[in-house]
Design an enzyme around this catalytic site. Structure first.
Site, PDB file in Angstrom:
ATOM      1  N   GLU A 170      -7.891  -8.789  89.797  1.00  0.00           N
ATOM      2  CA  GLU A 170      -8.022 -10.433  90.045  1.00  0.00           C
ATOM      3  C   GLU A 170      -7.573 -11.004  88.659  1.00  0.00           C
ATOM      4  O   GLU A 170      -8.408 -11.007  87.825  1.00  0.00           O
ATOM      5  CB  GLU A 170      -9.280 -10.704  90.380  1.00  0.00           C
ATOM      6  CG  GLU A 170      -9.539 -10.226  91.833  1.00  0.00           C
ATOM      7  CD  GLU A 170      -8.872 -10.951  92.967  1.00  0.00           C
ATOM      8  OE1 GLU A 170      -8.681 -12.206  92.631  1.00  0.00           O
ATOM      9  OE2 GLU A 170      -8.704 -10.140  94.261  1.00  0.00           O
ATOM     10  N   CYS A 214      -9.794 -19.298  86.272  1.00  0.00           N
ATOM     11  CA  CYS A 214      -8.411 -18.725  86.691  1.00  0.00           C
ATOM     12  C   CYS A 214      -7.541 -19.443  87.895  1.00  0.00           C
ATOM     13  O   CYS A 214      -6.331 -19.309  87.271  1.00  0.00           O
ATOM     14  CB  CYS A 214      -8.794 -17.329  87.560  1.00  0.00           C
ATOM     15  SG  CYS A 214      -9.369 -17.665  88.795  1.00  0.00           S
TER      16      CYS A 214
END
Ligand code: NAD
Length: 466
Positions: A215, A249
């Site tokens: 991720e 993110c």
């Protein structure tokens, strides 16, 4: 770091042995019980979690509760509620060539997993994957980030109070500890962090042929089209860019605004930012930059852009780790702001005339983790969606797809490999095992010796199946 450094190799061996012993007995009710224990310890530590986030990141209580506390509990509850269905073996039909068999796919625990978490949502990005990992019936070593030490120590205490060490153990530490862990032959590695470290993790996993979920991050663009609802766009972009001071993110990294609405949109955006955070850098609603090195990195990005001719549209100021909202125009591809993931409250604003130039710019760069589009006409959004790729797309919203547990959450190549959240998280930690049973398979009539009768059948099959 509260705890003494454990003997990592011994811990791993004990966990593997525990896992083997548990394999058959870690069924639906045991997994649900583990999830309940996890939820309980999170709830019991709500105040400690918000306090740790205030210490480590100066995070406002609202953001601590919404981002780390509730996201974690939601992930656990969702897994608990749907686990029976996710675990159920899925029967599949035989194909023509396998007529006479029955078959199903079952989600098997991968085994002993390693979860490496970053600092920006220290609880959710450690305990969320752990919920998926336990739901899938695995054991895990969890390594939180060393950059948020109070949160890391609290996670270690919470887990030590809740699970036997051969089921879940927290190993605190920095890069050196991570490297030691990565040398071990885990059955799966779930890594959340930067693309640069993602490469290191994948290379280490390759040595043991360990499967990975990565991720990662990158530069997520946001587009404000000519027909956008400018108030809506200003609301969502302010929220998306400055929540957690842009240290997400999927925060919008840079903005493309159509020339026809640039002036009106920037006026609306400045006003919305001022309403949310005021004009000084020390807003009580703005999370702190995680450490002096990251604050210095952001100052250097801004200084580099200014030196090369960019202009501030809004300069929210900076004092140490407190960095106010910045909007910057006139950025060019040679500037660090255009090349590096910004991960802070600084938004470059680029004006465009033709959407083709934006699509080309997106497709020329690394595949983004998220792409946000603000337009009123659905066809305009569809056109951009069809011609680009990204981990996810948000139309007339930012960030909130992260909380949609029926959607997989992940990137593409440089922004990530594999997916997390909900059923996707469960699958990430499961091996899809194929089980096929012979009912009345006819294949033995084709077994050697290959005499004339077998050859006639082979040629018949060629006509039927070929
Ligand atoms: P990072 O990659 O620096 O660190 C992440 C973890 O890796 C930490 O636990 C760290 O100790 C460990 N680590 C650092 N160097 C290592 C090495 N050489 N070998 C092995 N492990 C090492 O990331 P960060 O600064 O903590 O987090 C920010 C990054 O994470 C951003 O790029 C952001 O986009 C990304 N991110 C992605 C997601 C997502 O879900 N896709 C979520 C949050 C953050």
């Amino acid at each position: 770091m509260d705890n003494p450094r454990p003997d990592i190799a011994a811990l791993f061996t004990a966990m593997k042995a525990g896992n083997d012993a548990r394999r058959a007995g870690f069924g639906l009710s045991e997994r649900r019980a583990a999830l309940d224990r996890l939820a309980k310890v999170v709830r019991r530590n709500e105040a400690a979690i918000t306090a740790a986030l205030a210490t480590d990141l100066g995070r406002p209580e609202a953001e601590a509760i919404l981002m780390d506390y509730l996201n974690t509990l939601q992930e656990i509850r969702h897994a608990r509620r749907h686990l029976r269905r996710w675990m159920k073996p899925r029967r599949v039909w035989p194909t023509l060539a396998t007529f006479g068999s029955s078959a199903h796919i079952e989600a098997q625990p991968r085994g002993t997993c390693l979860i490496i978490a970053p600092w920006n949502l220290p609880f959710h990005l450690a305990l969320g994957p752990l919920a998926s990992c336990l739901a899938a019936g695995n054991a895990a070593i969890l390594k939180p980030s060393e950059l948020t030490p109070t949160s890391s120590a609290l996670i270690a205490r919470m887990i030590a109070d809740t699970f036997p060490p051969d089921l879940v153990t927290v190993v605190e530490g920095d890069k050196a500890v991570a490297e030691e862990l990565l040398a071990l032959p885990f059955d799966h590695i779930f890594f959340t962090g930067s693309p640069a470290v993602g490469r290191i993790v994948m290379a280490a996993a390759a040595r043991n042929l360990t499967s990975v979920t990565l991720e990662l991050g990158g530069k997520s663009p946001v587009i404000v089209g000519p027909g956008a609802d400018l108030k809506q766009a200003a609301d969502w972009i302010t929220f998306g860019k400055f929540l957690n001071a842009g240290q997400n993110c999927i925060s919008p990294d840079h903005l493309y605004v159509h020339a026809s609405v640039r002036g009106a949109f920037l006026t609306a955006l400045r006003a919305r930012i001022a309403r949310a955070y005021g004009t000084a850098e020390a807003s009580p609603y703005l999370t702190r930059i995680v450490n002096p090195a990251h604050a210095a990195r952001l100052s250097a990005l801004i200084a580099d852009a200014m030196d090369k001719g960019a202009t501030p549209v809004l300069a929210g100021g900076q004092s140490g780790q407190l960095v106010g909202p910045h909007l910057i125009e006139g950025t060019t591809p040679d500037m660090r702001l255009s090349r590096e993931e910004i991960f802070g409250p600084v938004l470059p604003v680029l004006t465009y005339d033709r959407i083709e130039t934006v699509i080309d710019a997106i497709n020329a760069g690394d595949k983004p983790l998220a792409l946000y589009i603000f337009v009123r006409d659905a066809a305009g959004a569809d056109e951009i969606i069809r011609r680009t790729t990204s981990g996810a797309v948000g139309v007339n919203l930012t960030l909130v797809h992260y909380t949609h547990l029926n959607l997989p959450f992940g990137g593409v190549n440089s922004s990530g490999i594999g997916a997390a959240h909900g059923e996707a998280g469960f699958r990430a930690f499961s091996h899809e095992r194929a089980v096929m049973r012979n009912r009345f398979l006819l294949l033995p009539i084709l077994f050697p010796p290959y005499g004339p009768r077998v050859m006639r059948l082979v040629h018949l099959l060629k006509r039927v199946l070929g």
